[in-house]
Design a protein around this motif. Structure first.
Motif, PDB file in Angstrom:
ATOM      1  N   CYS A  11      32.746  31.961 -25.430  1.00  0.00           N
ATOM      2  CA  CYS A  11      32.911  30.578 -25.833  1.00  0.00           C
ATOM      3  C   CYS A  11      32.011  29.690 -24.987  1.00  0.00           C
ATOM      4  CB  CYS A  11      34.359  30.120 -25.666  1.00  0.00           C
ATOM      5  SG  CYS A  11      35.557  31.057 -26.630  1.00  0.00           S
ATOM      6  N   ALA A  12      31.815  28.471 -25.467  1.00  0.00           N
ATOM      7  CA  ALA A  12      31.056  27.485 -24.717  1.00  0.00           C
ATOM      8  C   ALA A  12      31.995  26.633 -23.891  1.00  0.00           C
ATOM      9  CB  ALA A  12      30.280  26.597 -25.694  1.00  0.00           C
ATOM     10  N   GLN A 289      21.494  26.710 -28.712  1.00  0.00           N
ATOM     11  CA  GLN A 289      21.778  25.624 -27.766  1.00  0.00           C
ATOM     12  C   GLN A 289      23.220  25.200 -27.972  1.00  0.00           C
ATOM     13  OE1 GLN A 289      19.619  21.863 -28.239  1.00  0.00           O
ATOM     14  NE2 GLN A 289      19.416  21.774 -26.023  1.00  0.00           N
ATOM     15  N   LYS A 290      23.998  25.276 -26.910  1.00  0.00           N
ATOM     16  CA  LYS A 290      25.425  24.995 -27.033  1.00  0.00           C
ATOM     17  C   LYS A 290      25.699  23.490 -27.089  1.00  0.00           C
ATOM     18  CE  LYS A 290      26.686  27.530 -23.518  1.00  0.00           C
ATOM     19  NZ  LYS A 290      27.522  28.246 -22.546  1.00  0.00           N
ATOM     20  N   ARG A 291      26.774  23.167 -27.783  1.00  0.00           N
ATOM     21  CA  ARG A 291      27.263  21.790 -27.874  1.00  0.00           C
ATOM     22  C   ARG A 291      28.655  21.733 -27.257  1.00  0.00           C
ATOM     23  NH1 ARG A 291      25.731  23.245 -33.066  1.00  0.00           N
ATOM     24  NH2 ARG A 291      27.928  23.295 -33.689  1.00  0.00           N
ATOM     25  N   SER A 294      31.819  23.651 -28.646  1.00  0.00           N
ATOM     26  CA  SER A 294      31.433  24.694 -29.602  1.00  0.00           C
ATOM     27  C   SER A 294      31.556  26.068 -28.968  1.00  0.00           C
ATOM     28  CB  SER A 294      30.003  24.468 -30.091  1.00  0.00           C
ATOM     29  OG  SER A 294      29.097  24.602 -29.012  1.00  0.00           O
ATOM     30  N   ALA A 295      31.703  27.089 -29.790  1.00  0.00           N
ATOM     31  CA  ALA A 295      31.809  28.469 -29.316  1.00  0.00           C
ATOM     32  C   ALA A 295      30.740  29.316 -29.967  1.00  0.00           C
ATOM     33  CB  ALA A 295      33.192  29.035 -29.637  1.00  0.00           C
ATOM     34  N   LEU A 296      30.352  30.378 -29.275  1.00  0.00           N
ATOM     35  CA  LEU A 296      29.443  31.319 -29.917  1.00  0.00           C
ATOM     36  C   LEU A 296      30.105  31.954 -31.129  1.00  0.00           C
ATOM     37  CD1 LEU A 296      27.543  33.351 -27.178  1.00  0.00           C
ATOM     38  CD2 LEU A 296      26.740  31.453 -28.561  1.00  0.00           C
ATOM     39  N   LEU A 318      28.416  29.252 -33.202  1.00  0.00           N
ATOM     40  CA  LEU A 318      26.963  29.112 -33.114  1.00  0.00           C
ATOM     41  C   LEU A 318      26.225  30.324 -33.683  1.00  0.00           C
ATOM     42  CD1 LEU A 318      26.696  27.544 -29.538  1.00  0.00           C
ATOM     43  CD2 LEU A 318      26.535  26.370 -31.738  1.00  0.00           C
ATOM     44  N   ARG A 356      28.856  31.599 -20.730  1.00  0.00           N
ATOM     45  CA  ARG A 356      29.890  30.586 -20.597  1.00  0.00           C
ATOM     46  C   ARG A 356      29.381  29.309 -19.927  1.00  0.00           C
ATOM     47  NH1 ARG A 356      34.901  34.614 -18.944  1.00  0.00           N
ATOM     48  NH2 ARG A 356      35.651  34.931 -21.068  1.00  0.00           N
ATOM     49  N   ASP A 359      23.611  26.193 -20.876  1.00  0.00           N
ATOM     50  CA  ASP A 359      23.505  25.318 -22.047  1.00  0.00           C
ATOM     51  C   ASP A 359      22.576  25.905 -23.106  1.00  0.00           C
ATOM     52  OD1 ASP A 359      25.205  23.372 -21.016  1.00  0.00           O
ATOM     53  OD2 ASP A 359      23.585  22.434 -19.877  1.00  0.00           O
ATOM     54  N   ASP A 360      21.458  26.452 -22.669  1.00  0.00           N
ATOM     55  CA  ASP A 360      20.511  27.091 -23.582  1.00  0.00           C
ATOM     56  C   ASP A 360      20.554  28.591 -23.358  1.00  0.00           C
ATOM     57  OD1 ASP A 360      19.492  24.636 -24.629  1.00  0.00           O
ATOM     58  OD2 ASP A 360      18.357  24.378 -22.772  1.00  0.00           O
TER      59      ASP A 360
END
Length: 374
Positions: A11-12, A289-291, A294-296, A318, A356, A359-360
Motif C-alpha cells: 500500500c501507499a 507515482q503514488k498519490r 492510494s494503494a498499489l 495503481l 511503502r 513516492d516514485d
C-alpha cells in the motif's frame, strides 16, 4: 522442509495497510499480524473479497456499436464508472452493485465498451451467452479494428496438433520477420492453401518476408509475440506486408538465429521460452507515482528464493491503472515476480520498505512460469 511464505499487501502512505500475514502457501488459514494501529486482524482467505478484476474483461465493441447489446447486460453508470479500473474498484467496494456475475462498462478514454465478469467459474460463459457472442468473434473484431493499410489477418488453431510451420527472426524489438516455411505440414501452409470461398475481408496469404506485429492482442515486443504463439492454441495474428517480396518463397530449413515458434517434438504449446537473440523475454519494468491514500493494489508472497516478491493477486489500485494504460506485454499478471524496486534487489524487507515509503517507484518484474493453456 516446507518454508512458511509471507504474504504482504503493498500500500501507499495513508492507505489502509494489513501488515504482514504469516502463512503457508496454499494454506486454508491465515493469521494477520498487527497493523499500524496495533490491532490484530484476522481474515479468511477463502472468502472472495474481490470477485471483480480487470483481467476478467473482454473488449466488446467501439462507441456506436453498443445499441445491439443494451438490455442484454447491465451497463454501469457512465458518469460513475468511466473505465474498467474504476468499475472494478467500485464493484469490489460495493459503491455500485451488479445483480449478475457480469456487466458492461464504458471506457470513455478508449471509446470502447467492455464485458466485465466475475472470477468465479462460468461467469465468462454466462456473459457471452447472454450477449449472443463468442470470445473468438470478439477477438477477431478487435483485431480488425487495429488493422492498418498494409496489414492483414491470419487465424490458426493449434489444437489439431499440427505445428505453425514457420521460422521467424526478430526483425526489431517489436516485430517478427517470417524467414521461411519449415519442411513438412504446417498451419500457415494450410491457411495459404484455402479455396477462394473461404477467404474473409482483411485476411491474406502469408509470404516469407512479411512481419508479425500482433498475436492475440499482444504487440510492441517481439519476445511477447513468440510467447503468445507458444502459449496459446488459437492464434489471431496481424501481419504486415513486406515492401519487397522475397525471390525464394519455398520451404527451407531454419537458419541459425531463427526461432521456431513450435515445439517440434509434440506440436503442443511450449512451456519454456528460450531465445538466442537479445534481452530476456521474462523481464519488464513498471513505473508508478503514488498519490495520497492510494494503494498499489497487489498482494505478494515472498518467492521461494527468498529474494523476490511473487504477485499473488491484483485488485483496484495503481497497478490496475498501469495495466489499463499499458500494452499487453507490460501488464502485471498474477504469478509475476518483483525482482527489483528502486535499485534494491535480493532484500525483500528493503524492497517492501521502498514500496511503502517511496513516492516514485520503478520496479523490475519477471514473468512467472508459463503453463500450458489447455
Amino acid at each position: 522442509e516446507a518454508r512458511a511464505a509471507r504474504l504482504v499487501r503493498l500500500c501507499a502512505p495513508g492507505a489502509a495497510m494489513g501488515g504482514y500475514i504469516s502463512c503457508q502457501r496454499r494454506s486454508q488459514r491465515a493469521l494477520q499480524l498487527p497493523d499500524e494501529s496495533g490491532q490484530p486482524q484476522t481474515e479468511d482467505p477463502s472468502s472472495d473479497k474481490r470477485p471483480w478484476a480487470i483481467d476478467n474483461s473482454i473488449e466488446l465493441c467501439v462507441e456506436g456499436e453498443e445499441e445491439k447489446y443494451l438490455g442484454k447486460a447491465l451497463l454501469l453508470d457512465k458518469l460513475l464508472a468511466s473505465s474498467r479500473a474504476t468499475a472494478v474498484r467500485m464493484l469490489n467496494e460495493g459503491s455500485i452493485s451488479c445483480p449478475d456475475s457480469f456487466c458492461l462498462v464504458h471506457a470513455t478514454s478508449l471509446g470502447k465498451y467492455y464485458i466485465l465478469f466475475q472470477g468465479r467459474p462460468g461467469s465468462k460463459s454466462e456473459a457471452l451467452a447472454a450477449l449472443g457472442v463468442t470470445e473468438s468473434e470478439l477477438l477477431l473484431n478487435s483485431c480488425r479494428r487495429r488493422l492498418e493499410p498494409d496489414d492483414y489477418l491470419v487465424c490458426v488453431d493449434r489444437s489439431t496438433g499440427i505445428t505453425i510451420g514457420v521460422s521467424v527472426i526478430r526483425e526489431s524489438d517489436e516485430t517478427l520477420y517470417i524467414d521461411a516455411f519449415l519442411d513438412g505440414p504446417g498451419l500457415v501452409k494450410d491457411w495459404n492453401a484455402r479455396p477462394p470461398e473461404k477467404w474473409q475481408p482483411n485476411e491474406g496469404q502469408v509470404n516469407p518476408g512479411d512481419l508479425i506485429i500482433e498475436v492475440n492482442g499482444a504487440r510492441g515486443s517481439a519476445n511477447a509475440l513468440v510467447e503468445e504463439c507458444r502459449l496459446h492454441k488459437v492464434l489471431f495474428m496481424i501481419l504486415r506486408r513486406s515492401k519487397e517480396k522475397p525471390a525464394d518463397a519455398e520451404a527451407k530449413p531454419a537458419p541459425a538465429g531463427a526461432v521456431n515458434v513450435d515445439r517440434q517434438t509434440s506440436g503442443e504449446p511450449s512451456t519454456e521460452v528460450s531465445l538466442n537473440m537479445g534481452a530476456s523475454v521474462r523481464e519488464y519494468s513498471v513505473e508508478v507515482q503514488k498519490r495520497e491514500g492510494s494503494a498499489l493494489g497487489v498482494d505478494v508472497v515472498v518467492g521461494s528464493d527468498g529474494g523476490t516478491l511473487s504477485i499473488d493477486g491484483i485488485g483496484p489500485g495503481l497497478i490496475a491503472e498501469w495495466n489499463e494504460q499499458s500494452p499487453e506485454e507490460k501488464r502485471v499478471r498474477a504469478g509475476d515476480m518483483i525482482i527489483e524496486v528502486n535499485g534494491i534487489a535480493g532484500d525483500v524487507d528493503r524492497m517492501v520498505e521502498q514500496v511503502r515509503l517511496g513516492d516514485d517507484l520503478r520496479m523490475t518484474l519477471r514473468r512467472g512460469k508459463i503453463t500450458d493453456s489447455s
